[in-house]
Design a protein around this motif. Structure first.
Motif, short mmCIF file in Angstrom:
data_model
loop_
_atom_site.label_atom_id
_atom_site.label_comp_id
_atom_site.label_asym_id
_atom_site.label_seq_id
_atom_site.Cartn_x
_atom_site.Cartn_y
_atom_site.Cartn_z
N MET A 1 75.32 68.52 34.27
CA MET A 1 74.09 67.75 34.43
C MET A 1 73.00 68.44 35.24
N VAL A 2 73.33 69.56 35.86
CA VAL A 2 72.32 70.31 36.61
C VAL A 2 72.21 71.74 36.09
N ARG A 3 73.29 72.50 36.19
CA ARG A 3 73.21 73.90 35.78
C ARG A 3 72.84 74.06 34.30
N ALA A 4 73.45 73.25 33.44
CA ALA A 4 73.14 73.36 32.01
C ALA A 4 71.68 73.02 31.74
N VAL A 5 71.16 72.00 32.40
CA VAL A 5 69.75 71.63 32.23
C VAL A 5 68.85 72.79 32.67
N LEU A 6 69.19 73.42 33.78
CA LEU A 6 68.43 74.56 34.28
C LEU A 6 68.45 75.71 33.27
N GLU A 7 69.64 76.12 32.86
CA GLU A 7 69.77 77.29 31.98
C GLU A 7 69.14 77.05 30.61
N LEU A 8 69.40 75.90 30.02
CA LEU A 8 68.90 75.65 28.68
C LEU A 8 67.38 75.44 28.68
N SER A 9 66.87 74.76 29.71
CA SER A 9 65.43 74.55 29.80
C SER A 9 64.70 75.88 29.98
N LYS A 10 65.22 76.73 30.84
CA LYS A 10 64.61 78.05 31.06
C LYS A 10 64.57 78.85 29.76
N THR A 11 65.69 78.89 29.06
CA THR A 11 65.75 79.64 27.81
C THR A 11 64.79 79.07 26.78
N ALA A 12 64.81 77.75 26.61
CA ALA A 12 63.94 77.11 25.62
C ALA A 12 62.48 77.37 25.93
N ALA A 13 62.10 77.22 27.20
CA ALA A 13 60.70 77.44 27.58
C ALA A 13 60.27 78.88 27.30
N THR B 1 80.79 78.51 31.40
CA THR B 1 79.82 79.59 31.18
C THR B 1 79.74 79.94 29.70
N GLU B 2 80.89 79.96 29.03
CA GLU B 2 80.92 80.30 27.61
C GLU B 2 80.19 79.26 26.77
N GLY B 3 80.40 78.00 27.09
CA GLY B 3 79.75 76.93 26.33
C GLY B 3 78.25 76.96 26.48
N ARG B 4 77.79 77.12 27.72
CA ARG B 4 76.33 77.21 27.94
C ARG B 4 75.76 78.44 27.25
N GLY B 5 76.53 79.53 27.30
CA GLY B 5 76.07 80.76 26.67
C GLY B 5 75.88 80.61 25.17
N ALA B 6 76.76 79.85 24.52
CA ALA B 6 76.65 79.64 23.08
C ALA B 6 75.37 78.88 22.74
N VAL B 7 75.02 77.91 23.57
CA VAL B 7 73.79 77.14 23.31
C VAL B 7 72.56 78.00 23.60
N GLU C 1 72.37 81.18 23.22
CA GLU C 1 72.25 82.08 22.06
C GLU C 1 71.57 81.39 20.89
N ARG C 2 71.93 80.12 20.65
CA ARG C 2 71.27 79.39 19.54
C ARG C 2 69.79 79.15 19.82
N LEU C 3 69.45 78.87 21.06
CA LEU C 3 68.04 78.66 21.40
C LEU C 3 67.22 79.93 21.21
N ARG C 4 67.85 81.07 21.31
CA ARG C 4 67.15 82.35 21.14
C ARG C 4 67.08 82.81 19.69
N GLN C 5 67.69 82.07 18.80
CA GLN C 5 67.73 82.48 17.40
C GLN C 5 66.33 82.39 16.79
N GLN C 6 65.81 83.52 16.37
CA GLN C 6 64.44 83.57 15.87
C GLN C 6 64.30 83.06 14.44
N SER C 7 65.36 83.16 13.65
CA SER C 7 65.27 82.78 12.24
C SER C 7 65.14 81.28 12.03
N ALA C 8 65.60 80.48 12.99
CA ALA C 8 65.51 79.01 12.90
C ALA C 8 65.16 78.49 14.29
N PRO C 9 63.91 78.65 14.71
CA PRO C 9 63.54 78.31 16.10
C PRO C 9 63.67 76.82 16.40
N VAL C 10 64.03 76.54 17.63
CA VAL C 10 64.15 75.17 18.10
C VAL C 10 62.81 74.73 18.69
#
Length: 257
Positions: free
Chosen positions: A110-122, A63-69, A71-80
Motif C-alpha cells: 500500500m505504500v512502496r508499490a504506489v510509490l514505484e508504480l506511480s513514479k514509473t507511470a509518470a 520485489t519481483e511482483g512490483r518489477g513485473a508491473v 515492466e508492463r508500464l514501460r511497454q511502448q507498444s501498448a502504453p498505459v
C-alpha cells in the motif's frame, strides 16, 4: 485515457473500476495475485464489453511482483494511459501484539508499490503529455485508526505532492478517499462490519464512478458522497486530540474480531 492498468482488480472497487472502464471502451490490464481469478474476471469482461483485457499475475508485496508491473508500464507498444493503484488489504490487528510481517507486507503493497508504480507511470506519461494516475486512498487517512490509516494518509499526501509536481505536464493524479465500502475487504481482514452503522456503507459502483469522474476532471482529491465529504471536512477541522479520541485506536479495536 486509453489502456487502464488496475491493481487489485479481481474484487471490490478495483473490479468495479474495471467494469466501468470497459463499458467506456477502454482496454484493460488487470493485476492481482491469483491467476485463476484474473483469467475468470478477464473472460467475463471480454465477453460482456468486447474490449482487450490483459492479465498480469503479480504479488505487489514482492520485489519481483512490483518489477513485473513496472515492466508492463514501460511497454511502448501498448502504453498505459491510466494507472489505478488500488491493491490493498485490512490488517485486522493492532500494532502492539500483532504480526510484524503482516505490517511490513502492508507497507510493501500500500505504500512502496504506489510509490514505484506511480513514479514509473509518470515518467512514461510525461513525454507523451497525457495520462492519469488514480490512487485509492481512504477517509481513514484522516483518522488515527491503526497503521492502515497511516498508509492511506501517506497515499493521500503523496498523491497531492505528485499532482503538484506534474502540474502543466498533461498528466494528472487523483486520490480517491472513500469511506466504508461494501466489498470483501472487511471480511478478509476478519473485521466485524456491525461496528459501524448501516448508513455508513457505500456501494462500490458509486465509489468507482465518482473516482472516474474525478480523473476525467483532473480533480486531485475525491471523497465520494456528501456525508463522507462532510465527515472529511470535520476531521480536518477538528483538534487532533478529538480525532484520536473518537476515531482512534479504541474504535478500531472494537471492529477487530
Amino acid at each position: 485515457m486509453g489502456t487502464a492498468l488496475i491493481t487489485g482488480a479481481t474484487s471490490g472497487i478495483g473490479l468495479e473500476l474495471a467494469w466501468q472502464l470497459a463499458a467506456a471502451r477502454h482496454d484493460l490490464v488487470l493485476v492481482a495475485r491469483s491467476s485463476e481469478r484474473l483469467e475468470r474476471r478477464a473472460e467475463e469482461i471480454r465477453a460482456a464489453a468486447g474490449v482487450r483485457v490483459e492479465v498480469l499475475a503479480a504479488d505487489l508485496g514482492t520485489t519481483e511482483g512490483r518489477g513485473a508491473v513496472v515492466e508492463r508500464l514501460r511497454q511502448q507498444s501498448a502504453p498505459v494511459g491510466l494507472l489505478v493503484n488500488n491493491a490493498g488489504f485490512g490488517l485486522g490487528q493492532r500494532l502492539v501484539g500483532g504480526d510484524l510481517s503482516r505490517e511490513e507486507l502492508a507497507l510493501e503493497v500500500m505504500v512502496r508499490a504506489v510509490l514505484e508504480l506511480s513514479k514509473t507511470a509518470a515518467e512514461e506519461m510525461v513525454p507523451r503529455r497525457r495520462g492519469a494516475i488514480l490512487n485509492v486512498a481512504s477517509i481513514a487517512g484522516l483518522t488515527a485508526m491503526g497503521t492502515y490509516s497511516a498508509h492511506k494518509a501517506w497515499v493521500r499526501t503523496f498523491s497531492e505532492s505528485l499532482a503538484s509536481e506534474l502540474q502543466g505536464t498533461g498528466v494528472t493524479v487523483t486520490a480517491l478517499c472513500p469511506g466504508l465500502v461494501r466489498t470483501e475487504f472487511h471480511d478478509s481482514a476478519g473485521m466485524d462490519d456491525s461496528a459501524w452503522p448501516s448508513i455508513s456503507w457505500l456501494a462500490a459502483e458509486s465509489v468507482a464512478a465518482a473516482g472516474l469522474r474525478a480523473v476525467r476532471r483532473g480533480q486531485v482529491l475525491c471523497t465520494p458522497s456528501v456525508r463522507y465529504a462532510a465527515l472529511a471536512a470535520g476531521l480536518r477541522a477538528a483538534p487532533r486530540f478529538l480525532v484520536r479520541r473518537f476515531a482512534g485506536a479504541d474504535h478500531y479495536a472494537r471492529a477487530v474480531v
